[in-house]
Design a protein around this motif. Sequence first.
Motif, mmCIF file in Angstrom:
data_model
loop_
_atom_site.group_PDB
_atom_site.id
_atom_site.type_symbol
_atom_site.label_atom_id
_atom_site.label_comp_id
_atom_site.label_asym_id
_atom_site.label_seq_id
_atom_site.Cartn_x
_atom_site.Cartn_y
_atom_site.Cartn_z
ATOM 1 N N LEU A 109 0.847 -1.186 0.000
ATOM 2 C CA LEU A 109 0.000 0.000 0.000
ATOM 3 C C LEU A 109 0.888 1.244 0.000
ATOM 4 O O LEU A 109 2.118 1.152 0.085
ATOM 5 C CB LEU A 109 -0.912 0.010 1.227
ATOM 6 N N ASP A 110 0.255 2.413 -0.026
ATOM 7 C CA ASP A 110 1.006 3.671 0.062
ATOM 8 C C ASP A 110 0.968 4.238 1.475
ATOM 9 O O ASP A 110 1.315 5.394 1.691
ATOM 10 C CB ASP A 110 0.458 4.693 -0.937
ATOM 11 N N GLU A 111 0.536 3.422 2.447
ATOM 12 C CA GLU A 111 0.426 3.842 3.842
ATOM 13 C C GLU A 111 0.930 2.727 4.759
ATOM 14 O O GLU A 111 0.918 1.545 4.367
ATOM 15 C CB GLU A 111 -1.032 4.143 4.212
ATOM 16 N N PRO A 112 1.370 3.070 5.975
ATOM 17 C CA PRO A 112 1.712 2.025 6.947
ATOM 18 C C PRO A 112 0.514 1.120 7.214
ATOM 19 O O PRO A 112 -0.646 1.542 7.087
ATOM 20 C CB PRO A 112 2.111 2.826 8.191
ATOM 21 N N PHE A 113 0.808 -0.114 7.627
ATOM 22 C CA PHE A 113 -0.242 -1.138 7.725
ATOM 23 C C PHE A 113 0.070 -2.087 8.874
ATOM 24 O O PHE A 113 1.231 -2.409 9.130
ATOM 25 C CB PHE A 113 -0.315 -1.913 6.404
ATOM 26 N N LEU A 114 -0.965 -2.526 9.587
ATOM 27 C CA LEU A 114 -0.833 -3.547 10.630
ATOM 28 C C LEU A 114 -2.059 -4.448 10.609
ATOM 29 O O LEU A 114 -3.166 -3.995 10.297
ATOM 30 C CB LEU A 114 -0.731 -2.906 12.020
ATOM 31 N N LEU A 115 -1.862 -5.703 10.986
ATOM 32 C CA LEU A 115 -2.966 -6.629 11.180
ATOM 33 C C LEU A 115 -3.046 -7.019 12.648
ATOM 34 O O LEU A 115 -2.024 -7.203 13.313
ATOM 35 C CB LEU A 115 -2.772 -7.899 10.342
ATOM 36 N N SER A 116 -4.275 -7.161 13.139
ATOM 37 C CA SER A 116 -4.501 -7.682 14.493
ATOM 38 C C SER A 116 -5.299 -8.970 14.383
ATOM 39 O O SER A 116 -6.134 -9.126 13.484
ATOM 40 C CB SER A 116 -5.254 -6.654 15.344
ATOM 41 N N TRP A 117 -5.053 -9.882 15.316
ATOM 42 C CA TRP A 117 -5.646 -11.222 15.281
ATOM 43 C C TRP A 117 -6.734 -11.256 16.341
ATOM 44 O O TRP A 117 -6.496 -11.556 17.502
ATOM 45 C CB TRP A 117 -4.556 -12.267 15.506
ATOM 46 N N TYR A 118 -7.935 -10.933 15.930
ATOM 47 C CA TYR A 118 -9.026 -10.590 16.841
ATOM 48 C C TYR A 118 -9.474 -11.792 17.677
ATOM 49 O O TYR A 118 -9.915 -12.803 17.144
ATOM 50 C CB TYR A 118 -10.208 -10.043 16.049
ATOM 51 N N GLY A 119 -9.338 -11.638 18.987
ATOM 52 C CA GLY A 119 -9.770 -12.683 19.906
ATOM 53 C C GLY A 119 -8.728 -13.741 20.197
ATOM 54 O O GLY A 119 -8.936 -14.596 21.053
#
Length: 565
Positions: free
Chosen positions: A80-90
């Motif tokens: 992407l053209d922006e910083p990115f993070l994923l969270s692992w919900y639960g």
Amino acid sequence: MGSVMVFKVAAIFLLGLLAGGVLVVRAEDPYLYYNWNITYGTISPLGVPQQGILINGQFPGPKINCTSNNNIVVNVFNNLDEPFLLSWYGIQQRKNSWQDGTLGTMCPIQPGTNFTYHFQVKDQIGSYYYFPTTALHRAAGGFGGLQIYSRDLIPVPFDSPADDFSILMGDWYNKGHKSLKKLLDSGRSLGRPDGIQINGKSSKVGDSKSNEPLFTMEAGKTYRYRVCNIGMKTSLNFRIQGHSLKLVELEGSHTVQNVYDALDLHVGQCMSVLVTANQDPKDYYFVVSSRFTKKPLTSVGVIRYANGKGAASLELPSPPPETSVGIAWSINQFRSFRWNLTASAARPNPQGSYHYGQINITRTIKLVNSRVQVDGKLRFAINGVSHIDSLTTPLKLAEYYGVQDKVPFKYDVMEDEPKEGANAKVVVAPNVINGTFRNFVEIILENREKTIQTWHLDGYSFFAVAIEPGKWSPEKRKNYNLMDAVSRHNIQVYPGSWAAIMTTLDNAGMWNLRSEMFERSYLGQQLYVSVLSPARSLRDEYNLPDNTQLCGIVKALPKPAPYTI
């Protein structure tokens, strides 16, 4: 890029030599490896083309199917053209808030770079999902299902279904995620969503495009539907024409198997229901409608019987009532959810052996949410504190390196009870509270506003012991369910009502407690709970992983001495 490599024995570690020269080895739990490429692409959930976030070209993203105790390794390339993070919900990442995927714990993945998440789904089963936490990326996609199956030696309290279906549904905006972010940054609300998507699509009754089925069932067989509300702000109700829903799992806990015609599912919540194909073989509508909104929204998808003949009836099953009657209906449904104490958990010991009702409460935290104006802009607060993330250095990294005063942030800016009257001033600051390791705490979530709230706690499950109208007081404890409240990680709080949850702070790290209404958490309705082990031992918390991305003031600092056993 989309392949997954599964190793039943991923690595063998030498543990040492016993007396007599006997070599001792231990096999780790299985590993699953994924490579994910994050890109923009054109999507049309409501029929309007817009920029979406794809994972390996998919929207929704790839599903992770794993088994309790598996190690999950996900290499994420941010294009992407922006910083990115994923969270692992639960996912209760034991001792590992380093990879929780929130801006308070991790440096975001910069454009053109990658980061590899490594976490274990330790002693968990059930239905979960992942989603992006940066900016307003959640409004553009980047989410997908995560399903954890029981190990073979752990019995499941229902027969194996003929198939296992996943539904990710939620409200949706036709505005792009960057436009939505500008709205919030300018001090305005997102407003009403434009519709509801079901697995990335939206259909209305009678639409020709709704002829493509969501799923196909064979007459006489029973199927598991895992349903999650991954929306931005709207509670939803789902039902299937002519079919009943047997609830069997709620946010990682097996439940008493009650049967429902319709179920409310609030933002961030997941549940599993069993559906038996016992009707005439033809098409039926899976119906999703909004709850507690001024303008009702509805979307449908087709459930088809194999070799069936006939279109779905145009007459949809009625939604639950709205207004105060609907709230009472929904509260009563919540009270009917019970933990299945006769079922085994993800560990080979019965769930009912955990007598949480007999543990002394060591701390009560009463949280009251509020909608406020700060310098003429919309903000949301908890007990008078509206959270902001550090612009450069995640709070957890600042704490680990001992440079909190340079970020800066202070512990316990927020008090355990809200100030009332003239003292109720709003502070905009990082909101971090100290939690004592292994203390048993009671958290009261009191909602004095006219809109429904949903709350989530990372790193933990908690016992949802009560929801009632009005204001909380200590004598309300007599109404708690101290026997078989469901162990879960998300709880709704109705307008003018309160909810009580209980948990043991036994997972060291820094964990996010937040509103699941995304505009609220983005504009301050969240906090972090810092749970430090006095022993600073690897038994309690993992060391900073070697591949951790460093940013801000810690980037050039020497790494602190590692924890040891």
